[in-house]
Design an enzyme around this catalytic site. Structure first.
Site, PDB file in Angstrom:
ATOM      1  N   GLY A 547       0.851  -1.190   0.000  1.00  0.00           N
ATOM      2  CA  GLY A 547       0.000   0.000   0.000  1.00  0.00           C
ATOM      3  C   GLY A 547       0.879   1.229   0.000  1.00  0.00           C
ATOM      4  N   GLY A 548       0.233   2.348   0.006  1.00  0.00           N
ATOM      5  CA  GLY A 548       0.975   3.589  -0.025  1.00  0.00           C
ATOM      6  C   GLY A 548       1.858   3.757   1.193  1.00  0.00           C
ATOM      7  N   GLY A 550       3.278   1.361   2.869  1.00  0.00           N
ATOM      8  CA  GLY A 550       4.391   0.429   2.833  1.00  0.00           C
ATOM      9  C   GLY A 550       3.861  -0.952   2.516  1.00  0.00           C
ATOM     10  N   VAL A 552       2.578  -4.837   3.490  1.00  0.00           N
ATOM     11  CA  VAL A 552       1.794  -5.497   4.528  1.00  0.00           C
ATOM     12  C   VAL A 552       2.042  -6.998   4.464  1.00  0.00           C
ATOM     13  CG1 VAL A 552      -0.499  -5.860   5.474  1.00  0.00           C
ATOM     14  CG2 VAL A 552       0.059  -3.709   4.370  1.00  0.00           C
ATOM     15  N   LYS A 566       1.871  -4.062   9.055  1.00  0.00           N
ATOM     16  CA  LYS A 566       2.080  -3.044   8.030  1.00  0.00           C
ATOM     17  C   LYS A 566       3.363  -2.295   8.359  1.00  0.00           C
ATOM     18  CE  LYS A 566      -0.388   0.728   7.824  1.00  0.00           C
ATOM     19  NZ  LYS A 566      -1.578   1.558   7.667  1.00  0.00           N
ATOM     20  N   ASP A 662     -13.693   7.550   3.343  1.00  0.00           N
ATOM     21  CA  ASP A 662     -13.344   6.646   2.231  1.00  0.00           C
ATOM     22  C   ASP A 662     -14.073   5.323   2.399  1.00  0.00           C
ATOM     23  OD1 ASP A 662     -12.198   6.039  -0.164  1.00  0.00           O
ATOM     24  OD2 ASP A 662     -10.262   5.455   0.671  1.00  0.00           O
TER      25      ASP A 662
END
Ligand SMILES: *[C@@H]1O[C@H](CO)[C@@H](O)[C@H](O)[C@H]1NC(C)=O
Ligand SMILES: *[C@@H]1O[C@H](CO)[C@@H](O)[C@H](O)[C@H]1NC(C)=O
Ligand SMILES: *[C@@H]1O[C@H](CO)[C@@H](O)[C@H](O)[C@H]1NC(C)=O
Ligand SMILES: *[C@@H]1O[C@H](CO)[C@@H](O)[C@H](O)[C@H]1NC(C)=O
Ligand SMILES: *[C@@H]1O[C@H](CO)[C@@H](O)[C@H](O)[C@H]1NC(C)=O
Ligand SMILES: *[C@@H]1O[C@H](CO)[C@@H](O)[C@H](O)[C@H]1NC(C)=O
Ligand SMILES: *[C@@H]1O[C@H](CO)[C@@H](O)[C@H](O)[C@H]1NC(C)=O
Length: 879
Positions: A547-548, A550, A552, A566, A662
């Site tokens: 993911g943005g 880092g 996981v 994460k 979101d």
């Protein structure tokens, strides 16, 4: 070129009704049958606080329109208004919107084909909030075409500029992107996007110097650079059915004295029957005036009337010459030659012979290059049009009534320079491909959400980059922040246990002894060694996704507890501070339906978060795309109820209301028992303490889920989450993505598509076919109504999450009760459940919502009856 990184933030699909304004139709529409009515018609006064009427056409403020959307970054997209200088011809120049970063207006296009795109610019003094707008370099990209590249007012001597383009729009939308450069801003005062008649521009035109005709114009873009009412006064948009402006030709005559103005009563103009030449080609006022030779008795091959235009030498042009013999008293009297540049374009033109009558309009198109040799020493390219006598003719005269000069887009698809749209748009910009647009924007959006979210700078960059790049293989991972320890202390107790036993490993175990209580409150503090042990030293085989923030990893603590680890990318000081702030804030959130944070590790400059492992992944993969078996209706209701509970808690449970921002099916995760938990609070907007470091009114969210009102007003409330949740409800019912650009236009957006059917009471037509025959109609109706309310246009009309929860529970009760009844009476199933339906989606698209009256009103009775029967069962928990 110094373009700031693309930072898509605002993106919102609004697919509402369109307007068109018909003021122009009243004039001059007597010939050629019915007037042209533009299907797409957008007129926008950018940054204007109120609507404007310009030349009888209504321009709405760009904040109010719901049929297009504006995407820009951060705090950009600022508006400014000022009293227009007296020299400005139109109120459209009184306000503007400027963009420090790339920004896009997106227009839904309902009818493919030629459209006018008109842009208005005027650098209002002092409006640029410190930026000198006269020095601002404006680049505008429309879909695959570049309209304007590096336009700067300073030095041009102009105080306003109106641009008109003719684009053949073949996609369902037009994205107009404004790109600033050179550290400055871009801006725009007004925009028009209006359908034009397709016949207006033929695919082929004669080439000059005389050669084979040039074909393929229909796929090119044109810019109107000159449009003249020759021999007459300017014609304003009121007098043109297509809203065009025709200048007077006075300023373009090479020799003023060569021309004499002639005019007749416009009513005398006779448009030809058939043949496609109508008032749309040019209004009768254009044909009713002309320049003729000032001395009609002069003979000589050299005498002519010439108009000279300064043009960009690097481009080809279409010159459209309008003629109408308003000077002759009899047929075959007027015969003359027409030249474009030095080339004889039409020898011995006899209008009356061509048309069989006088005062009948006629036009010809020529594709020509700019002539590079400039007769007047201006140096740039020029284009000349001349009419002069035919030496063989009895009478020496020549006329011209109207003239249009249109620049043709070059091989790079540009009307402004050598660079193509692809080269100008920032890396990874969603405009690259029309089809990819929406998808890319969705990814980019969620990435950019991180910007103003709580994450620090390092998280932001990484998150953005990797989300964009990766297409999020495991989007369900609870990447950003986290929920609390769990209402039922499921995770918290595990965490405590783990902490108590977490003795091994090289690093110090902070969660020891006296601080246990506070550690429990904040989640366990892990040593780096423990994390390494849990993840087999970040074994790539355990990688769940990137993911943005880092990577996981799946992992297991010593006691066997499965976790998702994460690992943030290396941090800055600021990143660390925010990392802690987040942990503190979010550790206050504890709920069974929020994904739990078990602990964290901040040793060795690491930023590692440990979450409970959600064995069944994201809700979305249980709906479609992953090949998992379809969820039964009841299970879907339970999942929605769980997620609603989590959101309700976020909105009301903590000391300060938290808005998720979101909500989507990839952020609702399912544990091993398929209990739904809301994840990814990375975008959550919390109290002012957080806001102070991230003051931003920019709109954030995921494409397809974004609340249109939030987009318009940029005021965030819990009702924005409610809207997104409404989209989730539709997705759960219909098992298709919130946005599917591959579908026909009206189906692409689930909120719009499902609402069309819901308003007709026919939601069942588009629901997951796997549910056919297995859903209680009353339950479905309740569910549909609930989703509909969530998707209400205005936040005030939407229910609270508490109400949503209550309604979903009611829908579940209806389903459960009917299932129980069916079990008691096995024969009665078909009356209780909706039977399989013919597949209607292949039928022609449904009429727009609102046109159709509810076809299912007769079926209200089951619901009413059921609700009466079960009213005693209703338990308003969750209120
Ligand atoms: C950028 O701005 C500087 C100073 O304002 C100016 O000298 C330079 O010409 C500009 N460059 C472009 C490409 O506009
Ligand atoms: C627009 O372009 C498409 C192909 O790209 C073509 O089929 C169509 O005829 C064009 N329409 C007009 C009005 O030029
Ligand atoms: C425009 O139309 C009005 C009537 O609507 C007419 O009075 C006026 O003369 C026209 N102007 C021009 C330039 O044709
Ligand atoms: C021709 O007429 C235009 C407009 O009336 C004027 O601006 C221009 O100076 C004139 N040119 C000459 C050469 O007289
Ligand atoms: C052209 O010449 C004819 C006679 O040859 C004359 O009657 C007429 O007035 C002249 N026209 C102009 C515009 O000078
Ligand atoms: C038009 O007239 C000018 C002189 O006024 C002359 O130089 C030029 O060659 C003529 N053009 C044509 C195409 O006859
Ligand atoms: C314009 O000029 C280019 C070369 O500069 C030539 O290849 C092209 O055919 C010309 N186009 C027309 C319409 O004359």
């Amino acid at each position: 070129m110094g373009t700031p990184p693309w930072a898509p933030v605002i993106f919102s699909p609004f697919f509402f009704s369109f307007f068109f304004f018909a003021a122009g139709f009243l004039v001059g529409s007597s010939a050629g049958g019915e007037a042209f009515s533009p299907v797409d018609s957008y007129r926008i006064a950018c940054g204007s606080p109120q609507k404007l009427t310009v030349h009888g056409q209504e321009f709405l403020p760009d904040t109010e329109r719901s049929s297009f959307s504006l995407k820009s970054s951060g705090d950009g997209a600022l508006s400014a208004a000022a009293a227009a200088a007296a020299s400005l011809p139109s109120p459209i120049y009184q306000s503007l919107r400027f963009f420090p970063e790339p920004a896009s207006y997106r227009f839904e296009i309902r009818r493919q084909g030629r459209h006018w795109v008109r842009l208005y610019f005027s650098p209002i003094a002092g409006a640029g909030s410190g930026h000198d707008l006269t020095a601002a370099s404006i680049t505008v990209v429309a879909g695959d075409f570049v309209l304007l590249q590096g336009f700067v007012f300073r030095g041009s001597g102009a105080s306003f500029v109106a641009k008109e383009y003719s684009l053949n729009l073949t996609a369902g939308e037009l994205v107009l992107t404004f790109l600033p450069s050179n550290g400055s801003v871009s801006f725009v005062n007004g925009i028009e996007v209006v359908s034009a008649p397709d016949e207006l521009i033929a695919d082929e035109a004669a080439a000059l110097p005389a050669a084979a005709a040039v074909a393929g114009l229909s796929e090119l873009s044109l810019e109107t650079v000159f449009r003249l009412n020759v021999g007459g006064p300017p014609v304003t948009p009121e007098n043109d059915t297509l809203g065009r402006t025709w200048e007077s030709d006075e300023g373009y005559l090479h020799v003023n004295s060569s021309a004499a103005r002639v005019a007749v009563d416009p009513a005398a103009i006779r448009y030809p029957e058939g043949g496609g030449l109508t008032t749309e080609t040019a209004p009768r006022w254009v044909y009713a005036t002309a320049d003729a030779m000032s001395d009609a008795n002069v003979t000589g091959s050299n005498f002519n009337i010439t108009w000279v235009f300064a043009v960009d030498p690097g481009f080809r042009y279409v010159a459209r010459l309008h003629f109408c013999d308003i000077v002759s008293k009899s047929m075959n009297n007027l015969v003359f030659n027409v030249y474009v540049n030095a080339d004889l374009a039409i020898p011995s033109l006899d209008l009356s012979a061509l048309k069989g009558a006088l005062a009948v309009p006629y036009y010809r198109d020529f594709v020509c290059n700019a002539s590079s040799s400039s007769s007047n020493g201006r140096g740039g390219g020029e284009l000349t049009v001349s009419v002069g006598p035919d030496p063989m003719a009895d009478l020496s005269n020549a006329i011209l009534n109207g003239l249009e000069v249109m620049k043709i887009s070059n091989g790079a698809g540009s009307l402004g320079g050598a660079a193509s749209a692809r080269e100008l748009l920032p890396e990874e910009a969603p405009q690259r491909r029309r089809r990819a647009l929406i998808v890319a924007a969705a990814a980019g959006c969620s990435a950019a959400l991180a910007l103003a979210a709580l994450c620090g700078g390092c998280c932001v960059l990484l998150r953005r980059r990797s989300r964009r790049a990766g297409g999020a293989p495991h989007p369900w991972l609870p990447l950003p922040l986290y929920g609390g320890g769990g209402l039922h202390s499921y995770s918290a107790s595990k965490a405590s246990t783990a902490a108590a036993s977490g003795k091994s490993g090289g690093g110090a175990t902070a969660a020891s002894g006296a601080s246990l209580a506070s550690a429990a409150a904040r989640g366990r503090v892990f040593s780096f060694q423990e994390i390494c042990d849990a993840t087999s030293r970040f074994d790539e085989a355990l990688l769940l996704g990137v993911g943005g923030f880092g990577k996981v990893y799946r992992g297991a603590l010593e006691d066997g507890t499965k976790v998702a680890v994460k690992r943030g990318n290396p941090r800055s000081e600021q990143g660390l501070a925010e990392f802690h702030t987040e942990i503190q804030m979010l550790s206050k959130l504890r709920h069974r339906h929020l994904v739990s944070l078990i602990g964290y590790c901040d040793e060795n400059r690491e930023m590692i978060l440990v979450y409970e492992y959600m064995a069944n992944g994201p809700l979305r993969s249980h709906l479609y795309g992953a090949g998992l078996p379809p969820l039964p209706w009841r299970r879907r209701l339970e999942i929605c109820i769980g997620a609603a509970r989590g959101l309700h808690y976020l909105h009301t449970g903590a000391a300060q209301s938290i808005i998720h921002r979101d909500v989507k099916t990839t952020n609702i995760l399912l544990d091993e028992d398929l209990v739904a938990k809301v994840a990814d609070f990375g975008l959550s907007k919390a109290g002012p303490a957080i806001d102070q470091t991230h003051v931003s009114t920019a709109v954030k969210g995921s494409f397809g889920y974004l609340d249109p009102e939030y987009f318009r007003r940029q005021q965030l409330t819990e009702k924005s989450d409610v809207y997104s949740f409404g989209v989730v409800l539709m997705e759960v019912l219909c098992t298709r993505p919130a946005l599917n650009p591959g579908l026909p236009r009206e189906q692409a957006n689930i909120a719009e598509w499902a609402m069309t059917w819901q308003k007709r009471g026919q939601l069942v037509q588009i629901m997951d076919q796997a549910l056919a025959g297995k859903v209680n109609p009353a339950s479905l109706r309740k569910y549909g109504e609930t989703a509909e309310k969530c998707l209400a246009e205005h936040g005030v009309d939407r229910p609270s999450m508490g109400d949503v929860l209550w309604n979903l529970e009611y829908a579940l009760q209806l389903e459960e009760t009917s299932a129980a009844a069916a079990a008691d009476d096995p024969g009665g199933d078909s009356t209780n459940h909706i039977a399989a339906l013919p597949h209607l989606l292949d039928d022609p698209p449904a009429p727009p919502a609102g046109v159709v009256t509810g076809a299912a009103t007769g079926e209200d009775d089951p619901d009413a009856a059921t609700s009466a029967v079960f009213s005693q069962l209703v338990n308003p928990r969750g209120r």
